[in-house]
Design a protein around this motif. Structure first.
Motif, PDB file in Angstrom:
ATOM      1  N   THR A  67       0.831  -1.206   0.000  1.00  0.00           N
ATOM      2  CA  THR A  67       0.000   0.000   0.000  1.00  0.00           C
ATOM      3  C   THR A  67       0.866   1.256   0.000  1.00  0.00           C
ATOM      4  N   ASP A  68       1.940   1.242   0.807  1.00  0.00           N
ATOM      5  CA  ASP A  68       2.884   2.355   0.790  1.00  0.00           C
ATOM      6  C   ASP A  68       3.422   2.589  -0.618  1.00  0.00           C
ATOM      7  N   CYS A  69       3.720   1.504  -1.321  1.00  0.00           N
ATOM      8  CA  CYS A  69       4.301   1.611  -2.658  1.00  0.00           C
ATOM      9  C   CYS A  69       3.370   2.345  -3.618  1.00  0.00           C
ATOM     10  N   VAL A  70       2.091   1.993  -3.583  1.00  0.00           N
ATOM     11  CA  VAL A  70       1.131   2.628  -4.490  1.00  0.00           C
ATOM     12  C   VAL A  70       0.956   4.102  -4.131  1.00  0.00           C
ATOM     13  N   VAL A  71       0.812   4.392  -2.842  1.00  0.00           N
ATOM     14  CA  VAL A  71       0.620   5.779  -2.416  1.00  0.00           C
ATOM     15  C   VAL A  71       1.868   6.604  -2.735  1.00  0.00           C
ATOM     16  N   ALA A  72       3.045   6.038  -2.463  1.00  0.00           N
ATOM     17  CA  ALA A  72       4.293   6.749  -2.747  1.00  0.00           C
ATOM     18  C   ALA A  72       4.466   6.993  -4.237  1.00  0.00           C
ATOM     19  N   ALA A  73       4.138   5.997  -5.042  1.00  0.00           N
ATOM     20  CA  ALA A  73       4.305   6.121  -6.490  1.00  0.00           C
ATOM     21  C   ALA A  73       3.448   7.236  -7.058  1.00  0.00           C
ATOM     22  N   VAL A  74       2.194   7.280  -6.625  1.00  0.00           N
ATOM     23  CA  VAL A  74       1.255   8.256  -7.172  1.00  0.00           C
ATOM     24  C   VAL A  74       1.429   9.625  -6.518  1.00  0.00           C
TER      25      VAL A  74
END
Length: 261
Positions: A67-74
């Motif tokens: 979840t961190d990865c998706v939020v960080a990416a966007v």
């Protein structure tokens, strides 16, 4: 098409490299990997307050959850993906009770809340009773059906309107067999077989579904994700991310009577 590729097994896992290679070969597809630096299996939708991000040979490694990865990416890496692909997970994500535990599926759910279509991809690995799943390390070739299915869905699903009704697809693939696997649309199974035993101060928690799957002894009806995969087919479940509510007259009456005691 810009594709954000993530997972929960970690950026060094064989499954994400298999999908990265498969999707990077597609004409007109630009793949950026933003994945956990270490194994984050079964963390669900856990979210961190802050995470460290570092460049990697295939993208970015995030010291956090899927979840961190998706939020960080966007939100922080200025990515604007047309599609998020999560996987390929080492191990199936089957049945409705598993969906909230899976980091792979949770990355797809997080993408859906951003309004980005997503595909979660997992590999069902049959395991003999005397072998621990942690010891099973599928090689790149074991992901061939997952690569084939993912490439097909990435090429076609957006154009035909799949995501006008589904927020994300939960895809589970078998290991390659003698013939190419068929693809079938499924629903998450309701079958649940968790158990726990106490041994002194320790409680052993077991998901007995896996043993039943390896022996072929499953009660899941036709049309469910688990039956499809056990029978050697690619399972695709179209799902929605927001929790839904239904009207309950009994609850209306209960709320209306609050404070009358």
């Amino acid at each position: 098409m810009d594709v954000l590729l993530t997972n929960d097994d970690g950026i060094d896992a064989e499954g994400i490299h298999a999908l990265h290679d498969a999707l990077s070969d597609l004409d007109g597809v630009d793949v950026t990997v933003v994945a956990p630096a270490t194994d984050q299996s079964a963390v669900g939708r856990a979210l961190s307050r802050e995470v460290d991000v570092e460049p990697n040979d295939i993208g970015y490694a995030v010291h956090g959850t899927p979840t961190d990865c998706v939020v960080a990416a966007v939100g922080a890496l200025d990515l604007d993906p047309d599609l998020v692909v999560a996987g390929c997970n080492r191990g199936a994500n089957l049945g409705e009770y598993v969906l909230g535990r899976s980091g792979t599926v949770s990355a797809a759910v997080e993408a859906a809340f951003f309004g980005i279509p997503a595909i979660a991809v997992s590999l069902y690995v049959p395991v003999a009773e005397d072998i621990a799943f942690s010891e099973v390390r599928p090689d790149n070739g074991a992901y061939d059906e997952a690569k084939r299915a993912t490439r097909y869905l990435v090429r076609t699903a957006l154009d035909v309107g799949v995501f006008e009704e589904a927020d994300y697809l939960n895809v589970n693939c078998p290991v390659p067999g003698d013939d190419p696997a068929e693809m079938t649309v499924t629903r998450p199974s309701h079958v649940y077989d968790m158990d726990a035993e106490r041994d002194g101060d320790t409680v052993h928690i077991t998901d007995r579904i896996w043993k039943r799957m390896s022996s072929g002894d499953i009660t899941d009806p036709e049309g469910t994700d688990r039956r499809a995969v056990v029978e050697g087919r690619v399972s695709v479940s179209p799902l929605t991310a927001p929790h839904t509510t239904e009207h309950h007259e009994a609850l209306d009456g209960l709320a209306a009577g609050f404070g009358d005691d």
